[in-house]
Each structure stands twice: as C-alpha cells, then as structure tokens.
Write a protein that holds these residues in place. Sequence first.
Motif, PDB file in Angstrom:
ATOM      1  N   ASN A 199      -3.660  42.792  63.539  1.00  0.00           N
ATOM      2  CA  ASN A 199      -4.738  42.092  64.228  1.00  0.00           C
ATOM      3  C   ASN A 199      -4.703  42.395  65.723  1.00  0.00           C
ATOM      4  O   ASN A 199      -3.732  42.958  66.219  1.00  0.00           O
ATOM      5  CB  ASN A 199      -4.601  40.583  64.018  1.00  0.00           C
ATOM      6  CG  ASN A 199      -5.956  39.893  63.977  1.00  0.00           C
ATOM      7  OD1 ASN A 199      -6.901  40.327  64.638  1.00  0.00           O
ATOM      8  ND2 ASN A 199      -6.058  38.821  63.221  1.00  0.00           N
ATOM      9  N   THR A 249      -5.564  48.419  60.589  1.00  0.00           N
ATOM     10  CA  THR A 249      -6.677  48.061  61.466  1.00  0.00           C
ATOM     11  C   THR A 249      -6.181  48.069  62.899  1.00  0.00           C
ATOM     12  O   THR A 249      -5.078  47.616  63.184  1.00  0.00           O
ATOM     13  CB  THR A 249      -7.281  46.683  61.095  1.00  0.00           C
ATOM     14  OG1 THR A 249      -8.412  46.435  61.934  1.00  0.00           O
ATOM     15  CG2 THR A 249      -6.300  45.533  61.222  1.00  0.00           C
ATOM     16  N   GLY A 250      -6.995  48.622  63.784  1.00  0.00           N
ATOM     17  CA  GLY A 250      -6.618  48.646  65.195  1.00  0.00           C
ATOM     18  C   GLY A 250      -6.932  49.974  65.847  1.00  0.00           C
ATOM     19  O   GLY A 250      -6.246  50.965  65.605  1.00  0.00           O
TER      20      GLY A 250
HETATM   21  C1  LIG Z   1     -15.214  40.224  68.411  1.00  0.00           C
HETATM   22  C2  LIG Z   1     -14.145  40.267  67.381  1.00  0.00           C
HETATM   23  C3  LIG Z   1     -14.051  39.251  66.451  1.00  0.00           C
HETATM   24  C4  LIG Z   1     -13.042  39.297  65.476  1.00  0.00           C
HETATM   25  N1  LIG Z   1     -12.969  38.289  64.569  1.00  0.00           N
HETATM   26  C5  LIG Z   1     -12.015  38.332  63.610  1.00  0.00           C
HETATM   27  C6  LIG Z   1     -11.933  37.326  62.628  1.00  0.00           C
HETATM   28  O1  LIG Z   1     -12.722  36.386  62.593  1.00  0.00           O
HETATM   29  N2  LIG Z   1     -10.943  37.415  61.699  1.00  0.00           N
HETATM   30  C7  LIG Z   1     -10.045  38.453  61.680  1.00  0.00           C
HETATM   31  O2  LIG Z   1      -9.178  38.497  60.809  1.00  0.00           O
HETATM   32  N3  LIG Z   1     -10.118  39.437  62.605  1.00  0.00           N
HETATM   33  C8  LIG Z   1     -11.070  39.404  63.555  1.00  0.00           C
HETATM   34  N4  LIG Z   1     -11.151  40.408  64.475  1.00  0.00           N
HETATM   35  C9  LIG Z   1     -10.216  41.538  64.379  1.00  0.00           C
HETATM   36  C10 LIG Z   1     -10.840  42.685  63.584  1.00  0.00           C
HETATM   37  O3  LIG Z   1     -11.036  42.288  62.248  1.00  0.00           O
HETATM   38  C11 LIG Z   1      -9.969  43.965  63.617  1.00  0.00           C
HETATM   39  O4  LIG Z   1      -8.818  43.766  62.823  1.00  0.00           O
HETATM   40  C12 LIG Z   1      -9.549  44.349  65.002  1.00  0.00           C
HETATM   41  O5  LIG Z   1     -10.636  44.252  65.895  1.00  0.00           O
HETATM   42  C13 LIG Z   1      -8.967  45.764  65.051  1.00  0.00           C
HETATM   43  O6  LIG Z   1      -9.884  46.727  64.634  1.00  0.00           O
HETATM   44  P1  LIG Z   1     -10.798  47.548  65.672  1.00  0.00           P
HETATM   45  O7  LIG Z   1      -9.890  48.097  66.726  1.00  0.00           O
HETATM   46  O8  LIG Z   1     -11.439  48.599  64.830  1.00  0.00           O
HETATM   47  O9  LIG Z   1     -11.770  46.588  66.251  1.00  0.00           O
HETATM   48  C14 LIG Z   1     -12.136  40.376  65.446  1.00  0.00           C
HETATM   49  C15 LIG Z   1     -12.256  41.407  66.383  1.00  0.00           C
HETATM   50  C16 LIG Z   1     -13.253  41.369  67.342  1.00  0.00           C
HETATM   51  C17 LIG Z   1     -13.371  42.504  68.297  1.00  0.00           C
END
Ligand SMILES: Cc1cc2nc3c(=O)[nH]c(=O)nc-3n(C[C@H](O)[C@H](O)[C@H](O)COP(=O)(O)O)c2cc1C
Length: 343
Positions: A199, A249-250
């Motif tokens: 996360n 994820t990340g």
């Molecule tokens: C605006 C925003 C809201 C998010 N809300 C949640 C959420 O409600 N639950 C969750 O498990 N992760 C949440 N995340 C994390 C994403 O699911 C993801 O794991 C994280 O952004 C890493 O992936 P990325 O770098 O492709 O964004 C959120 C991320 C962002 C940017």
Amino acid sequence: MTLATSFLGLQLQSPLLIASGPASHDVNQVALAEEQHIGAIVLKTVCSDKYDHMRYWPRPRYKLLDWDKQISGRSKYFTLYSYEQGYSGTLLDYWDFIRACKDHATVPIVGSIFADIADDWKELALKVQESGADAVELDISSPHRPGSLDFETTFVAAIDAVVKALRIPVLVKLGAGPDVIHQCKAAERCGASAVTLCNRIRGFDVDIETQQPILHGYYAGVGGPWAKYYTFRHVAEAAQSIKIPISATGGATSAEDIIKYVLLGASTVQILSVIMVNGWESIAQIHADLAAYMQRKGIHSLEEIRGKALKTMILPEDIVRWSGEPKTGARNVWKPVDDHGHS
Ligand SMILES: Cc1cc2nc3c(=O)[nH]c(=O)nc-3n(C[C@H](O)[C@H](O)[C@H](O)COP(=O)(O)O)c2cc1C
C-alpha cells in the motif's frame, strides 16, 4: 501468446488489476475499467460504521507534486499526494455497488474492506461475499488508518476470522516496511489466498511560502513511480518467503514495471496512479507494450518468467567488493519455496 493469467482460481484476461481507489469508486469507473480489458477490479475500500468520518473527504483531496509534463510527456515522474479515505457512501450503498458491478461487469470484482475488531471485519467480509464479489481484499495498511491499530493484536485475528468465515478468496493488503515479510507469513498462516504488496505510505509536505502544511493540513498518502523500488524489493523477498501468490502494487506506470514485478515473483499487478495522472488509455499502451515484449522474447505466457530474476540473486558476502562481480562458486540467494511458478 496470451496475457491471460490464473489468479486465486480466477481466470483473468490480463495480469493488470485496477487497485482500490477513485478509479473503482462507482459503476461508471468500473465500466471504463472493463473497457480496457483489465484482469479484475478491486473496488474502493469501504470502512465499518465506526469509521463513518472516513466517508467525508476534505476537498480538494489530491495534489500532484514533482510533476513536469514538459520533461516527461506522459508523466513517469510524479508524487501523488492525497487524503482520500474510505468509500463515500454507506455500507448499504456499497453492497448495492457490488451487486451493480456484478450485474454489468464480466471481469472479476474484488470488494475491499476496513474495520478494527475481528467481528466487524468478518461481518463486512460476509456481506461482500453475499453481494456477489469474486474475492475480498482486507485493507489493513491504509496510510489513513488509525495509528492505534496493531498488526499482532488486531489484524491477525481479523484475517483469521475472515478466512474461516468465507468461501471466496481473501487477499491481505500490506504496507511497506521492516515487518512486511513477517506479516506476509502471518497472513499465509491464517489461510489468506494472496497478499497485496504494498500500500502507499503516510507522508507529509509543507509550503515554504505559506509556511503551512499543504492541502488539508495533515499527513497524507504518498506514492508515485519512485515507490516501485522498495515494493520490488518487498515482492522479491515475499516470493522467497511465502507460497501464496503476490499481487504487486506501487508505482507501476509501464509494461516495463509490470514485467519487473512478474520477474520478481508477482502474479498480478494492481495499478492506480498512472490512470489518475495519464488517463485510462495508459492501460491499452501497457497491454500493447507487454505483448510486444513477449513477442520479442518468445514468451507465450508471463507465467513462464514469474520469479525468474530471483534465481540470479547473489548473497551479499559472495559479491567481490571492488568489481561487484560474483565470486567463483558464489551461492545463489534463490531458494524455491513453492510450486506455483517461482521455481
Ligand atoms: C487517491 C488514492 C486513493 C486510494 N484509496 C485506496 C483505498 O481506498 N483502499 C486501498 O486499499 N488502497 C487505496 N489506494 C492505494 C491503491 O490501491 C494502490 O495500492 C496504490 O496507489 C499503489 O498503486 P499505484 O502506485 O499504481 O497508485 C489509494 C491510492 C490513491 C492514490
């Protein structure tokens, strides 16, 4: 050649998943995701009623930092700073949301929940299952979660209770940090079907002109393409420590990033920020670039290369210091832990 992959007993058309967040907060977004031939969609996390305040977000709730489109075109250099908490509707709205997704979408739908005591987690998870979701993800690692909640005392019991109560697969979403492998093992021991790593983390920024914290004035979730480097490491460590599949994820913004995650042992990759910053069409580009890579490398399925890069990792004491080369007879770090494609 195929991008199809099997994950948690589900047949996915792509290893790319929409991560929980604003791109999976309503049926319209879910329809847009489906148009992109995505593997599955993890819905925005809903919180138990005890965390009702997490349904009301300050506005604006996002700020894009370190972003220079002039340099990068489709930006690969940014930090997404945000204070978006849980799903903004009620629990009843969320169950209807899952049902509506299942009525319209053909790709698997994963519900996502957050609570504290094990009974509340179980109750929410059962409702997710009853509403028709294909799996549930336990978001125990949100950067906004209350600091008083501890992994050992609260979350292990929650994972255990949910796994025992459900028949659909249970993913456990963990945060980055020194405890993550210990937590992966605990999730596996409780019977979780997969872990999602990692996360976003809780960060902070201030404005030097106003001399005040930016945006809403409190800590925020931070992430961006830079985040992939520590998640690459955690995925590599986890792939050598647990047998259950890993959904990475990340910071993934390109096919290259997806391939790296797979080479390090991930089965699927969840993306979000790249969609928020560069648009839904990023997914078509990633899919096209994945296919081109597979063709160039003569790969039929990404499953063929899952964990491959781990096999040439070397123990630090076997690296010749002045050249960085392995010593003669260097021992590989690699030790196969499972029979689902890492060996
Ligand atoms: C605006 C925003 C809201 C998010 N809300 C949640 C959420 O409600 N639950 C969750 O498990 N992760 C949440 N995340 C994390 C994403 O699911 C993801 O794991 C994280 O952004 C890493 O992936 P990325 O770098 O492709 O964004 C959120 C991320 C962002 C940017």
